[in-house]
Design an enzyme around this catalytic site. Structure first.
Site, PDB file in Angstrom:
ATOM      1  N   TYR A  89      35.157  42.086  50.091  1.00  0.00           N
ATOM      2  CA  TYR A  89      34.861  43.281  49.305  1.00  0.00           C
ATOM      3  C   TYR A  89      33.371  43.591  49.169  1.00  0.00           C
ATOM      4  O   TYR A  89      32.910  44.647  49.579  1.00  0.00           O
ATOM      5  CB  TYR A  89      35.486  43.152  47.909  1.00  0.00           C
ATOM      6  CG  TYR A  89      36.982  43.097  47.937  1.00  0.00           C
ATOM      7  CD1 TYR A  89      37.730  44.208  48.323  1.00  0.00           C
ATOM      8  CD2 TYR A  89      37.667  41.932  47.618  1.00  0.00           C
ATOM      9  CE1 TYR A  89      39.111  44.170  48.372  1.00  0.00           C
ATOM     10  CE2 TYR A  89      39.055  41.882  47.661  1.00  0.00           C
ATOM     11  CZ  TYR A  89      39.772  42.996  48.039  1.00  0.00           C
ATOM     12  OH  TYR A  89      41.133  42.946  48.094  1.00  0.00           O
ATOM     13  N   PRO A 102      43.551  50.187  46.442  1.00  0.00           N
ATOM     14  CA  PRO A 102      44.971  50.513  46.473  1.00  0.00           C
ATOM     15  C   PRO A 102      45.352  51.325  45.244  1.00  0.00           C
ATOM     16  O   PRO A 102      44.603  51.381  44.258  1.00  0.00           O
ATOM     17  CB  PRO A 102      45.642  49.137  46.450  1.00  0.00           C
ATOM     18  CG  PRO A 102      44.684  48.283  45.689  1.00  0.00           C
ATOM     19  CD  PRO A 102      43.305  48.800  46.006  1.00  0.00           C
ATOM     20  N   HIS A 328      39.732  46.941  43.877  1.00  0.00           N
ATOM     21  CA  HIS A 328      40.520  45.769  44.258  1.00  0.00           C
ATOM     22  C   HIS A 328      39.793  44.432  44.113  1.00  0.00           C
ATOM     23  O   HIS A 328      40.416  43.374  44.111  1.00  0.00           O
ATOM     24  CB  HIS A 328      40.967  45.943  45.708  1.00  0.00           C
ATOM     25  CG  HIS A 328      42.224  45.229  46.066  1.00  0.00           C
ATOM     26  ND1 HIS A 328      42.847  44.321  45.233  1.00  0.00           N
ATOM     27  CD2 HIS A 328      42.993  45.290  47.182  1.00  0.00           C
ATOM     28  CE1 HIS A 328      43.928  43.863  45.830  1.00  0.00           C
ATOM     29  NE2 HIS A 328      44.042  44.421  47.006  1.00  0.00           N
ATOM     30  N   SER A 419      49.434  34.757  48.353  1.00  0.00           N
ATOM     31  CA  SER A 419      48.778  34.304  47.128  1.00  0.00           C
ATOM     32  C   SER A 419      48.515  32.801  47.161  1.00  0.00           C
ATOM     33  O   SER A 419      49.366  32.012  47.565  1.00  0.00           O
ATOM     34  CB  SER A 419      49.663  34.626  45.917  1.00  0.00           C
ATOM     35  OG  SER A 419      49.144  34.035  44.742  1.00  0.00           O
ATOM     36  N   SER A 519      51.269  44.164  53.168  1.00  0.00           N
ATOM     37  CA  SER A 519      51.351  43.450  51.907  1.00  0.00           C
ATOM     38  C   SER A 519      52.670  43.774  51.235  1.00  0.00           C
ATOM     39  O   SER A 519      53.088  44.936  51.198  1.00  0.00           O
ATOM     40  CB  SER A 519      50.189  43.848  50.985  1.00  0.00           C
ATOM     41  OG  SER A 519      50.209  43.093  49.792  1.00  0.00           O
ATOM     42  N   GLN A 520      53.322  42.742  50.710  1.00  0.00           N
ATOM     43  CA  GLN A 520      54.550  42.947  49.951  1.00  0.00           C
ATOM     44  C   GLN A 520      54.192  43.097  48.473  1.00  0.00           C
ATOM     45  O   GLN A 520      53.607  42.209  47.872  1.00  0.00           O
ATOM     46  CB  GLN A 520      55.508  41.761  50.123  1.00  0.00           C
ATOM     47  CG  GLN A 520      56.802  41.917  49.354  1.00  0.00           C
ATOM     48  CD  GLN A 520      57.690  40.697  49.411  1.00  0.00           C
ATOM     49  OE1 GLN A 520      58.331  40.342  48.430  1.00  0.00           O
ATOM     50  NE2 GLN A 520      57.735  40.036  50.556  1.00  0.00           N
TER      51      GLN A 520
END
Length: 602
Positions: A89, A102, A328, A419, A519-520
């Protein structure tokens, strides 16, 4: 900059968790070669293999860097967090909207009039304040892992950064600042954006938090103030929508004036931003609402009614288009989902608080943030407005209910977020889901020249699932390769070493260009998450599995003729339906076989 790698101990929940491990060097290098072998040409892979073997040789550079990385792990709470945060980032110079931030899109609301919308906004604000109170009291229930290795407690630090973070633009790298340990009696405020103007709404008066009717009254005053054209100021929110270096330069110009410094201080210390958007004039389809959340529809709609540096921006459109825009860098999608679901349940789950007029206190009116604009700043606003318009024209979105190979005839490096919150201050690592097994399965389903039986295809599917599962378990237990390789690279830089060949190699560079970023983000409330591609020739593909359907949000850029969201979605639909049919056929065959007498085989 308080971050997990540097904070003093004292967070009891965090300290109870183990540290992120450093994987064995040989294991990472072997896995890296397996991950890239089928993605590059044979000659290039031979070159890469030789470079990797030299890097990992006994007494070589790799062993030195590994030793230093292990020492860093011993000295910090989380050896990878700062490296990852900067690489993912803070060092990124692209604009935040579309490229980084997002959004969560709420269900379409049916407001009768603007007063109905403002009541919704007031209830949303109360829900946000209630959720923040739970966070501050450390009263949120601890998250536990689901799916693979379910039941493990997870680090809760990300929740404490939802409303306390601000991302400051920098010329070369941004700074993420976290306001921690502020006195509980300190005034708290949110910023309300309306008609591209910004207003300070104090949510505490005389040491007592405002109630829903008081908030609604204050928000109504803000809307009336914003309608006063004579007091309207230029759309300064546009400055936060451009590249980070450009915004840093513009901010330096702004801060030469005390009025601007005061307004920036109010923006940077707020709990969150609530954006009251004008009707967009667009049909409220899912794709249109997603685009409006991602970039506001440009300067002519609500693109300037934002302040992208703030971690949480709640959007309430007068036409019922609502959601959250998320900066984010402080936290992952799960924190955004949990907060969003809490707020939506608060809005829909309890009756509106109707209070008598006499119970509403006399409050000081909200105050407009003032800005001083000179010709240089005015020119920047015009320039930034045109860049935001270009960005929204380039983004192409599809929403429907992986198979990039089917679209383009090749497999590419794929990013799938995993994660690592099982560890202190854990954020994410990457599941490299473009496995050899996935490639073999897709070929079995799409290669018309080859003949595969259903049982062979089904075995290929199981092999692909098992490979994905194995890598997922490696990632969530801290044994994936991306964070480790990044750590080795950063250690080399800190030692002022010449960059090792492994990190200059064409294969390594290509393997970190994630043409497919996935991404879920599952939800239990009707809402969905979406984001833009991370490279110009890529796709963003966020998916939300539900009990009887999967919601996909697929994005790409118009300017790149090599990508098409429509083509991707078509292939995705076809592929999922073919997999469904294959599984149904396989199950039917298994049932029939089970009902027939079995021969002994002797």
């Amino acid at each position: 900059m308080p971050v997990p790698g540097k904070e003093a101990s004292g967070d009891r929940d965090r300290q109870a968790l183990p540290k992120v491990p450093v994987p064995p060097l040989k294991q990472t290098l072997d896995t890296y070669l397996k991950c890239v072998k089928h993605l590059v040409k044979e000659e290039q892979f031979k070159k890469t293999k030789a470079i990797v073997e030299k890097f990992g040789a006994p007494g070589g550079v790799g062993e030195l860097l590994q030793k230093k990385l292990l020492e860093r792990r011993d000295k910090t709470n989380n050896w990878v967090h700062d490296y990852w945060l900067e690489d993912m980032y803070l060092n990124n110079r692209l604009a935040l909207p579309v490229n980084s931030s997002p959004v969560m899109v709420f269900p379409q609301q049916n407001f009768r009039d603007h007063k109905d919308a403002l009541r919704f906004a007031a209830r949303l604000i109360i829900g946000v304040l209630d959720y923040k109170a739970l966070i501050d009291a450390r009263a949120l229930p601890v998250d536990f892992a689901r799916g693979q290795l379910a039941g493990t407690p997870l680090c809760m630090e990300q929740y404490h950064r939802l409303f306390t973070c601000y991302r400051y633009p920098g010329l070369k790298t941004d700074t993420l600042k976290v306001q921690m340990g502020a006195a509980s009696s300190a005034p708290e405020h949110i910023i309300v954006a309306c008609k591209n103007q910004f207003f300070v709404l104090d949510v505490v008066a005389n040491s007592k938090r405002l109630n829903e009717m008081e908030v609604c009254s204050q928000v109504e005053k803000i809307m009336k103030m914003a309608e006063n054209a004579e007091e309207r100021l230029p759309p300064f929110g546009l400055l936060t929508s451009d590249g980070r270096t450009e915004w840093a330069q513009a901010r330096d110009v702004l801060t030469k004036d005390q009025t601007n410094r005061d307004s920036l201080a109010a923006m940077e210390s707020c709990l969150c931003v609530v954006c009251l958007d004008e009707p967009s004039g667009l049909q409220p389809r899912d794709a249109a609402r997603a685009l409006l959340m991602l970039h506001g529809g440009g300067r002519e709609k609500n693109g300037a009614n934002r302040w992208y540096d703030k971690s949480m921006q709640f959007v309430v459109g007068m036409d019922g288009v609502c959601g959250v825009v998320c900066e984010h860098s402080p936290f992952e999608g799960i924190a955004l989902v949990q907060c969003s679901e809490y707020v939506m349940k608060h809005i829909t789950g309890s009756p509106s608080k109707v209070a008598a007029a006499s119970s509403i206190r006399e409050l000081l009116p909200p105050r407009r943030l003032l800005w001083k604009c000179n010709p240089q700043i005015h020119g920047l606003l015009i320039f930034f407005s045109s860049l935001l318009l270009l960005l929204l024209l380039l983004l192409y979105f599809c929403d429907h209910v992986c198979l990039l190979t089917r679209c383009h005839g090749r497999l590419v490096s794929t990013y799938e977020s995993a994660s690592i919150r099982r560890f202190r201050g854990g954020r994410v690592d990457n599941i490299r889901s473009a496995t050899p097994e996935a490639l073999a399965f897709v070929k079995s389903m799409t290669d018309e020249r080859a003949t595969f039986t259903d049982s062979e295809r089904m075995k290929g599917l199981r092999d692909a699932i098992n490979a994905q599962t194995d890598y997922t378990i490696a990632a969530i237990t801290g044994m994936a390769i991306d964070n480790h390789l990044l750590g080795l690279l950063r250690i080399a830089s800190e030692l002022n070493m010449e960059k090792p060949d492994i990190f200059c190699d064409e294969t390594y560079l290509a393997s970190n260009q994630f043409i497919l970023s996935t991404s879920q983000v599952p939800t239990t409330v009707e809402m969905f998450c979406c984001y833009g591609p991370v490279v110009p020739n890529g796709y963003g593909a966020c998916y939300n599995p539900q009990s009887d359907h999967i919601f996909f949000c697929v994005s790409s850029f118009w300017e790149n003729t090599g990508t098409s969201s429509a083509v991707f979605v078509k292939a995705l639909n076809e592929g999922l339906l073919e997999i469904r049919d294959l599984c149904n056929t396989s199950n039917a065959d298994s049932s029939q076989a089970g009902s027939r007498p079995q021969r002994s085989g002797k």
